[in-house]
Each structure stands twice: as structure tokens, then as C-alpha cells.
Design a protein around this motif. Structure first.
Motif, PDB file in Angstrom:
ATOM      1  N   LEU A  72     -78.794  39.593 -23.881  1.00 46.44           N
ATOM      2  CA  LEU A  72     -78.387  40.555 -23.733  1.00 46.44           C
ATOM      3  C   LEU A  72     -79.069  42.598 -24.293  1.00 46.44           C
ATOM      4  O   LEU A  72     -79.701  41.992 -24.925  1.00 46.44           O
ATOM      5  N   VAL A  74     -80.853  45.762 -23.228  1.00 40.65           N
ATOM      6  CA  VAL A  74     -81.165  47.339 -22.701  1.00 40.65           C
ATOM      7  C   VAL A  74     -82.061  47.942 -23.294  1.00 40.65           C
ATOM      8  O   VAL A  74     -81.740  48.211 -24.151  1.00 40.65           O
ATOM      9  N   GLN A  79     -79.837  52.937 -23.508  1.00 40.23           N
ATOM     10  CA  GLN A  79     -78.887  52.720 -24.568  1.00 40.23           C
ATOM     11  C   GLN A  79     -77.569  53.401 -25.091  1.00 40.23           C
ATOM     12  O   GLN A  79     -78.370  54.615 -24.460  1.00 40.23           O
ATOM     13  N   SER A  80     -76.685  52.948 -25.804  1.00 40.29           N
ATOM     14  CA  SER A  80     -75.125  54.349 -25.690  1.00 40.29           C
ATOM     15  C   SER A  80     -74.852  54.912 -24.558  1.00 40.29           C
ATOM     16  O   SER A  80     -74.561  54.949 -24.915  1.00 40.29           O
ATOM     17  N   GLN A  81     -75.114  54.274 -23.373  1.00 38.76           N
ATOM     18  CA  GLN A  81     -74.285  54.360 -22.461  1.00 38.76           C
ATOM     19  C   GLN A  81     -73.550  54.311 -22.007  1.00 38.76           C
ATOM     20  O   GLN A  81     -72.661  53.995 -20.098  1.00 38.76           O
ATOM     21  N   GLY A  82     -72.983  53.015 -22.053  1.00 40.74           N
ATOM     22  CA  GLY A  82     -71.957  52.147 -21.452  1.00 40.74           C
ATOM     23  C   GLY A  82     -72.742  50.763 -21.106  1.00 40.74           C
ATOM     24  O   GLY A  82     -71.588  49.616 -20.778  1.00 40.74           O
ATOM     25  N   GLY A  84     -74.784  48.096 -21.980  1.00 41.99           N
ATOM     26  CA  GLY A  84     -74.300  46.816 -22.604  1.00 41.99           C
ATOM     27  C   GLY A  84     -72.818  46.290 -22.065  1.00 41.99           C
ATOM     28  O   GLY A  84     -72.523  44.943 -22.508  1.00 41.99           O
ATOM     29  N   THR A  85     -71.960  47.613 -22.298  1.00 42.20           N
ATOM     30  CA  THR A  85     -70.493  46.918 -22.268  1.00 42.20           C
ATOM     31  C   THR A  85     -70.630  46.541 -21.098  1.00 42.20           C
ATOM     32  O   THR A  85     -69.916  45.791 -20.821  1.00 42.20           O
ATOM     33  N   ASP A 108     -74.891  43.495 -37.845  1.00 44.07           N
ATOM     34  CA  ASP A 108     -74.759  44.593 -37.070  1.00 44.07           C
ATOM     35  C   ASP A 108     -73.928  44.388 -35.944  1.00 44.07           C
ATOM     36  O   ASP A 108     -73.216  45.331 -35.671  1.00 44.07           O
ATOM     37  N   PHE A 112     -69.402  45.523 -32.040  1.00 39.72           N
ATOM     38  CA  PHE A 112     -69.910  45.172 -30.337  1.00 39.72           C
ATOM     39  C   PHE A 112     -69.069  44.300 -29.628  1.00 39.72           C
ATOM     40  O   PHE A 112     -68.531  44.034 -29.015  1.00 39.72           O
ATOM     41  N   TYR A 113     -69.440  42.605 -30.382  1.00 43.77           N
ATOM     42  CA  TYR A 113     -68.960  41.504 -29.477  1.00 43.77           C
ATOM     43  C   TYR A 113     -67.958  41.680 -29.580  1.00 43.77           C
ATOM     44  O   TYR A 113     -66.974  40.928 -29.263  1.00 43.77           O
ATOM     45  N   ARG A 115     -65.427  43.448 -29.985  1.00 42.55           N
ATOM     46  CA  ARG A 115     -64.710  44.671 -28.634  1.00 42.55           C
ATOM     47  C   ARG A 115     -64.327  43.477 -27.318  1.00 42.55           C
ATOM     48  O   ARG A 115     -63.643  44.091 -26.858  1.00 42.55           O
TER      49      ARG A 115
END
Ligand code: COA
Length: 131
Positions: A72, A74, A79-82, A84-85, A108, A112-113, A115
Motif C-alpha cells: 500500500l 500513496v 499523503q494525509s488526505q485519506g 490510504g484509508t 509506527d 493506522f492498520y 483502525r
């Protein structure tokens, strides 16, 4: 605008620039494209203005019990715009209710995962950097 697609139709190596940030040996774009082509499932995030792929996720699945999510990523500017989610959510929905869905990540990234309902575990691996 970011658009998501599961189709590799019309995707060229030129649309796959900038990935594998920080890798000691960056796989050539042709290899990246082959990885995507050979995967059971792929979801791409594309910038509709530039046509460039800005994020991707792939999975290898036996479609019965098991899937593995190898990659995965981005692009840094996106990044940080959703994105990857969204890629993760779409892939988990695509894979469905399998017995095991595994991936490896650095510590780290475990929050994230987490979630997505993933749990920490331990594992083993082989890494071979081909010339
Ligand atoms: C991990 C990654 C895919 C997330 O993509 P993204 O589009 O930025 O993700 P989202 O915008 O949906 O979520 C961002 C959140 O993820 C978490 N996150 C992302 N990278 C992180 C890292 N290296 N360490 C800890 N948390 C991280 C943070 O909580 C971040 O929130 P923030 O933007 O407020 O800091 C992206 O950072 C990336 O490509 N990283 C480099 C490649 C990589 O590590 N891939 C995962 C391999 S297992």
C-alpha cells in the motif's frame, strides 16, 4: 479529484512514477506494472487532472480462506488526505470475509492498520534483493 479504479486497462508504466519511496533498490516501473497485473486484486487512486497513479494497494488471495496485502503506498504529495484509508477500506471490502487477511508493517504504522480492525502479530520473512 482523486478517482479509484480496479482496472489496469490503459495503465502505462509512465503513470507509475514516484513509488517505492525510500527503498534501497527501487523496482523498475515495468516490474511495478507486472506486480499489479499478477495480483489477485488491485485498487488504484488516480489524479483525474494529471492521469497519474498517486496511490495503490494490491492483494494476493486464494479467494477461500486467505489473502495477503503486500503493498500500500500513496505518493508523498498526496499523503494525509485519506487516500490510504480509502484504498484499505476498499480492499478489505473487496476481499470479503476471509479467515485470514495478513500484512507486514513497521511498528509506527500499527495504529493506522488497527483502525481497520487489524491486530498486531509476529511473523517470519525472507527478503531477497534481486539485481
Ligand atoms: C501509510 C500510507 C499508505 C498512508 O496513506 P495516506 O493516504 O497518507 O493515509 P491517510 O491520509 O488515510 O491517513 C494518514 C494517517 O495515517 C497515519 N500514518 C501514515 N503514515 C504513518 C507513519 N509512517 N507512521 C505513523 N502513522 C502514519 C497517520 O495517522 C496519518 O495521519 P496524519 O496524516 O494526520 O498524520 C502512506 O503514508 C504511505 O504511502 N507511506 C509510505 C509507504 C508505506 O509505509 N506503506 C505501508 C507499507 S505497510
Amino acid at each position: 479529484m482523486i478517482v479509484y479504479t480496479e482496472s489496469l486497462s490503459g495503465i502505462t508504466e509512465d503513470q507509475l512514477s514516484g513509488f517505492f519511496v525510500g527503498w534501497v533498490k527501487v523496482p523498475p516501473r515495468a516490474v511495478h506494472l507486472k506486480v499489479l497485473e499478477n495480483s489477485s486484486h488491485v485498487i488504484l487512486a488516480k489524479d483525474s487532472e494529471t492521469g497519474q497513479v498517486v496511490g495503490f494497494i494490491n492483494a494476493l488471495s486464494d479467494a477461500v480462506m486467505t489473502a495477503y496485502i503486500p503493498m500500500l503506498e500513496v505518493l508523498p504529495d498526496y499523503q494525509s488526505q485519506g487516500i490510504g484509508t480509502e484504498l484499505m477500506k476498499r480492499m478489505l471490502a473487496k476481499l470479503g470475509n476471509l479467515y485470514m487477511i495478513d500484512l507486514l508493517c513497521d511498528a509506527d504504522l500499527q495504529p493506522f492498520y488497527g483502525r481497520f480492525g487489524m491486530q498486531k502479530t509476529t511473523g517470519m520473512m525472507i527478503r531477497t534483493m534481486h539485481e
